[in-house]
Design a protein around this motif. Structure first.
Motif, PDB file in Angstrom:
ATOM      1  N   UNK A  75     -11.792  -1.067   7.596  1.00 20.44           N
ATOM      2  CA  UNK A  75     -11.501  -1.505   6.239  1.00 20.44           C
ATOM      3  C   UNK A  75     -10.549  -2.698   6.306  1.00 20.44           C
ATOM      4  N   UNK A  76     -10.863  -3.748   5.545  1.00 20.21           N
ATOM      5  CA  UNK A  76     -10.007  -4.933   5.539  1.00 20.21           C
ATOM      6  C   UNK A  76      -9.044  -4.902   4.349  1.00 20.21           C
TER       7      UNK A  76
ATOM      8  N   UNK B 175       0.822  -1.204   0.000  1.00 24.03           N
ATOM      9  CA  UNK B 175       0.000   0.000   0.000  1.00 24.03           C
ATOM     10  C   UNK B 175       0.857   1.254   0.000  1.00 24.03           C
ATOM     11  N   UNK B 176       0.179   2.401  -0.035  1.00 25.40           N
ATOM     12  CA  UNK B 176       0.909   3.655  -0.148  1.00 25.40           C
ATOM     13  C   UNK B 176       1.723   3.958   1.106  1.00 25.40           C
TER      14      UNK B 176
ATOM     15  N   UNK C  82      -7.336   3.235   4.027  1.00 25.34           N
ATOM     16  CA  UNK C  82      -6.280   2.227   4.131  1.00 25.34           C
ATOM     17  C   UNK C  82      -6.791   1.064   4.975  1.00 25.34           C
ATOM     18  N   UNK C  83      -6.164  -0.070   4.803  1.00 23.95           N
ATOM     19  CA  UNK C  83      -6.496  -1.221   5.650  1.00 23.95           C
ATOM     20  C   UNK C  83      -6.444  -0.790   7.119  1.00 23.95           C
TER      21      UNK C  83
ATOM     22  N   UNK D  29      -1.569  -8.291  10.391  1.00 23.61           N
ATOM     23  CA  UNK D  29      -2.647  -9.087  10.987  1.00 23.61           C
ATOM     24  C   UNK D  29      -2.032 -10.084  11.946  1.00 23.61           C
TER      25      UNK D  29
ATOM     26  N   UNK E 222      -6.979  -1.919   1.421  1.00 25.94           N
ATOM     27  CA  UNK E 222      -6.823  -0.552   0.941  1.00 25.94           C
ATOM     28  C   UNK E 222      -7.819  -0.377  -0.198  1.00 25.94           C
TER      29      UNK E 222
END
Lengths: 642, 642
Positions: free
Chosen positions: B60-61, A254-255, B93-94, A298, B63
């Motif tokens: 959110x799970x 991700x970013x 985002x996640x 996670x 992105x």
């Protein structure tokens, strides 16, 4: 942005090891010298050779009289022999050195002392042989022999032999030093005030405890915000004085996932992405001659990848072999679909039901830490497989001691909060029992009993024709199986609604209102049967209820959906509403009963559980929850079949 | 003097527990509150209920873009749908909380961003459903649910769930406090200068390390002389601030055995003497409301009784169930006689040879700590049994990880010092292999191969007719078994004599001199065969040799007998004489070879060992010992049978 290319675990590890090896990062750790008493659990960096023999002299092995065996020749019951005390026979305690020239000890019980002073003798009734009742020098350890080899994890007895053979200190590998960097702007330390979006940082506690169990010295660094430069500086500093740097998390693509780019800038990213589930967004790298790993955020992914990637490194550094966990073969109670191409690790609970061990899959969510808490083991599904069917045999790596399985009472069925209470009270009064509860709903519980997958099933299935609970279902689904129906709790089902009942709901008729979103229970759940029964009686079309298709598997999950405004209401029990401080509109009374095959009802395994169900202390603990009727608790309501 | 009455273990423990229970000494320990991160391995004193849900918000799970699922209805590949960025679709985002009102996340890969600024939209090609890619509140843990029950030993994942569910601390039992008192005038601390009769005190290191592994805080007190009042005062003081006082030793009934009388004076001796082997002189007592135990002084007895008596107490105090060790069934390689009426614990080595696990009994001496170092497990022989025969199946409690057995190379045969060197080098280079060596002599080694009890046998059996080594014995004793005869070492046999050769011995002819005492090797040993061969050739009558009947089982034991003046000489190898700084009269050259059944010679198990035998580093290490000829090391000399 970096990209993940998931590659199989063994290939990933092989590639990473090659890079680490070239960088010198797979060499054994330096050694340090410790006092023997402080070295338990540590690993020898050099063999230990005996400096002295044990015993280091000929020692009496009994309390008695040291003699020259030759002098005793001829002594018999009928011809007792006398040996002069202080000359031919000298008193020795166990462990005393033999006086020079003597070579045997006559135990005190086998010699009678006669006379006093200078003329005293002992009388013996049998001859002895050389070295009888003597611990000869070197009997235990001979000087120069190998006591323990290098790369040996020291146990208490090893410490004894090392100290006994003349050492005060022992050379062991120093502990691996691991830095764990928690990164993430959303992370807060335990105890902080929480706002939405905050995540309590606990991965470092978990990973740190794992590494400490494996022998490492762990440095848990403070939480770092998602800032490239900040994290980079911290990694650089940690590389200086640690053998391994673990970045958690930011390991995806991700970013704000800086782990891979930072490792790439400081050294080399060998692998980004593993073809495993859970755990795929891991980063395997090497920088400044040290391994640097990015572990996913996670919690289950974190534990799985840490175990697969970090444990072998520590073992390598201390000359240890990867130790396989104890394994069992178990029969799967439910189908597992698993994607081709991914090695999957499925958490399962285990129990011995009848003559086989049954494995029930738990939540496969990578974020569900409770699945690791509840799991008894991990079933491995290789990447060449599409999954397994119910009834298939599966190999399970144990997460608990093997003996625990045999002492676990397996409950599959409807969930009720009182089962948590029962599990705790059982554990407290009978540490030799555990209650494992799978919340599959009433009907699935009965089917599990039929397939021999559980010892008991909690059930509240209403027979729409007779108004009775469970009986007709037992007759239909468990034909020929002798079972006992045990009273447990009466409870009130009703609508769980937010505090103050903002939608002003009064009953099931309101569920079809356009401004009302409902949350349902899964098919086969007693609560679902109850709902459908009353909807039909009232002529309400289920299709007209918004949210009828969204199902949860427990009362608490329904209550949580209401608390979080994911739904306006759901059907459930008072206790669930109370637990989350919600309001409750009572609608129906129902009976939640325990269905127990007679063979288990009469077993030693279940006896302590039945005792607790019938104990006044459990009854009052349940009453104290509120909303439960305990009048029939522990009562045999029916005996069916057989 | 007190008397021992050996009573069966279970009766003894039952009687002791009754007294301890009446004194309140079996109650659970008080609890203490620890930060979660410091509680790994500790045992919960109370259940932990979730304070908050995990997640505590809808997260959110993935992105991507948070949307209202309802807004996406109708989007298809052919009819893409546009959602206004910042209004209908908001980037998350996640882990981010879902913006209020949204109920699903469209992953970033499934949405294309079009346009810039105020007019920007995302284009999607499929509808989504409510709660897709969302971790709903409570998905992992629902507030108020049971995280872990009381009496639960905390593991890393438990710490994660406890911290995650809103706790900073956890309530655990405080550690049991154990005082260990070493008593004995003969005891000296490791590192002291030794004189005959001194015994290095290491039991307290061993017992302390055991108790620490079981979770106790151990206080090892200084060594006390055998003085009644001194010991009594120390016990009294220790009772004040410990949960358990362990006195080691003085637990027997000798004149200086004060343990039982002291416990009797301060409280009650419940049991003095257990019907177990090793370990019978134990004392089980209770004083001032605390358990006080007398543990025997022999190190194996000490370990066995400590495990049987103390571990269950610690478990009781922390609500833990006695955890059985992992067990295997194994085939016994030698007969074991065991007295009726005594529960016996026999240390054994284990290895998988072919398709079965074989157990070889080790020394049964209570004082042989090396037997605990070498043991892979403990075989239990109940008191109703007179023992077991070779070939019988026996249940063995494992002292090592079960996997180790499968990686253990079992050598039974003649002993040579170079085998210790080989074991160490193997362990160092291949942590995944272990060499277990049973010194049974050459002939017994061949017989063990025949019975499938070993992977290889070291042998130096001289054929008196051909002058060859081993070949005729292999043909006679291993008919039809394909074996490889591998060259190992040539070595010199000769008389081991004290420094300066005080008896001026020149050869075997001197053995019959009246002033010479010999020490022999056991029947079937290659050295014994060699001796008997030359005695016969020289016409010397064995009966005329003093000490011919006293046998030792290894070269080192023979050398130790000479060093300690138990004998004037023995036949053995130069290396043994050198190791103990003795003189050596060389007599014969002989070949010590490795006899390896072909099936094992070609196995993965043995491959690393053969690699080492053939490595220059091992060859030079053996040469450095002196007295060895390594010309044929690793060479295939013969291939026999098959």
């Amino acid at each position: 942005m970096t990209y993940l290319h998931d590659i199989p675990l063994d290939e990933a590890i092989a590639a990473w090891r090659q890079v680490l090896d070239a960088a010198g990062a797979l060499r054994r750790l330096p050694s340090e010298t410790l006092p023997v008493a402080e070295a338990n659990g540590r690993v020898t960096a050099a063999p230990v050779w005996a400096r002295i023999s044990v015993p280091h002299y000929h020692a009496a092995a009994m309390d008695g009289f040291a003699v020259v065996a030759h002098d005793t020749v001829g002594a018999t019951l009928t011809r007792p022999l006398h040996l002069g005390l202080g000359q031919q026979a000298r008193y020795v305690d166990t462990g005393d050195p033999l006086p020079p020239g003597t070579d045997a000890v006559i135990p005190i019980e086998e010699a009678q002392r006669l006379g006093e002073g200078e003329g005293a003798v002992i009388e013996i009734l049998a001859a002895t042989t050389p070295w009888k009742n003597v611990r000869v020098m070197g009997e235990d350890i001979v000087a120069t022999e190998l006591v323990v080899p290098a790369n040996h994890r020291l146990r208490p007895q090893d410490l004894g032999a090392i100290a006994g053979s003349g050492h005060t200190h022992v050379q062991v590998y120093r502990r691996p030093r691991i830095a764990i960097l928690p990164t993430g702007t959303e992370l807060v330390a335990p105890g902080a005030d929480l706002k939405p979006g905050d995540i309590i940082e606990f991965n470092c506690i978990v990973l740190g405890a794992m590494a400490e169990e494996w022998g490492a010295r762990v440095n848990r660094l403070p939480i770092l915000a998602d800032d490239y430069q900040t994290i980079k500086r911290a990694v650089l500093a940690a590389i200086e004085d640690h053998d391994l740097v673990v970045i958690n998390a930011g390991s995806s693509s991700g970013s704000e996932d800086f782990t891979a780019p930072i490792i790439a800038e400081l050294g080399e990213v060998v692998v980004h992405g593993l073809a495993i589930r859970p755990g795929h967004p891991a980063v395997l790298g090497c920088a400044r001659g040290r391994p640097v790993v990015g572990i996913p955020g996670y919690p289950v992914s974190a534990m799985v990848t840490f175990d697969l990637l970090v444990r072998p490194l520590l073992q390598q550094w201390m000359g240890q072999e990867a130790e396989a966990r104890p394994r069992v073969e178990a029969v799967l109670t439910r189908k597992i679909l698993s994607p081709i191409g991914q090695d999957e690790y499925v958490r399962v609970t285990l129990g011995r039901v009848g003559d086989r061990i049954v494995a029930t899959p738990l939540s496969r969510g990578a974020g569900v830490i409770m699945s690791m808490v509840r799991a008894d083991g991990m079933a491995y599904i290789p990447r060449f497989s599409e999954g397994l069917n119910a009834g298939d045999t599966v190999t399970v790596d144990l997460l608990r001691a093997p003996g625990v399985i045999d002492r676990t009472i397996v409950h599959l069925g409807s969930h009720d909060l009182t089962l948590d209470l029962l599990a705790d009270q059982l554990r407290r009064e009978r540490p030799d029992r555990a209650l494992s509860s799978g919340n599959v709903g009433s009907l699935s519980g009965l089917l599990a009993l039929r397939r021999g997958e559980a010892h008991l099933a909690g059930s509240h299935l209403l027979d729409e024709e007779t108004g009775e609970y469970n009986l007709s279902y037992i007759r239909r689904y468990l034909p020929g199986m002798p079972v006992v129906v045990l009273g447990f709790v009466g409870r009130t089902q009703g609508l769980i609604v937010p505090r103050g009942n903002p939608r002003q709901l009064g009953g099931l008729a309101d569920l079809t209102r356009p401004d009302v979103v409902f949350v349902n229970r899964q098919r086969g759940a007693g609560t679902r049967v109850l709902l459908d029964y009353h909807l039909q009686r009232m002529g309400i079309d289920a299709a007209a209820i918004q949210g009828y298709d969204r199902v949860e598997f427990t009362h608490m999950a329904v209550a949580a959906a209401v608390q979080s405004h994911a739904a306006d209401c759901g059907l459930g029990i008072l206790a669930a509403a109370r637990a989350l401080d919600l309001d409750f509109i009572p609608l129906f009374e129902e009976q939640y009963q325990l269905i127990i095959p007679r063979v288990y009802y009469e077993s030693d395994l279940l006896a302590p559980l039945l005792d607790i169900v019938r104990s006044p202390s459990f009854r009052s603990a349940v009453s104290a929850l509120g909303g439960y009727d305990v009048a029939h608790m522990g009562e045999i309501l029916h005996e069916v079949g057989g």
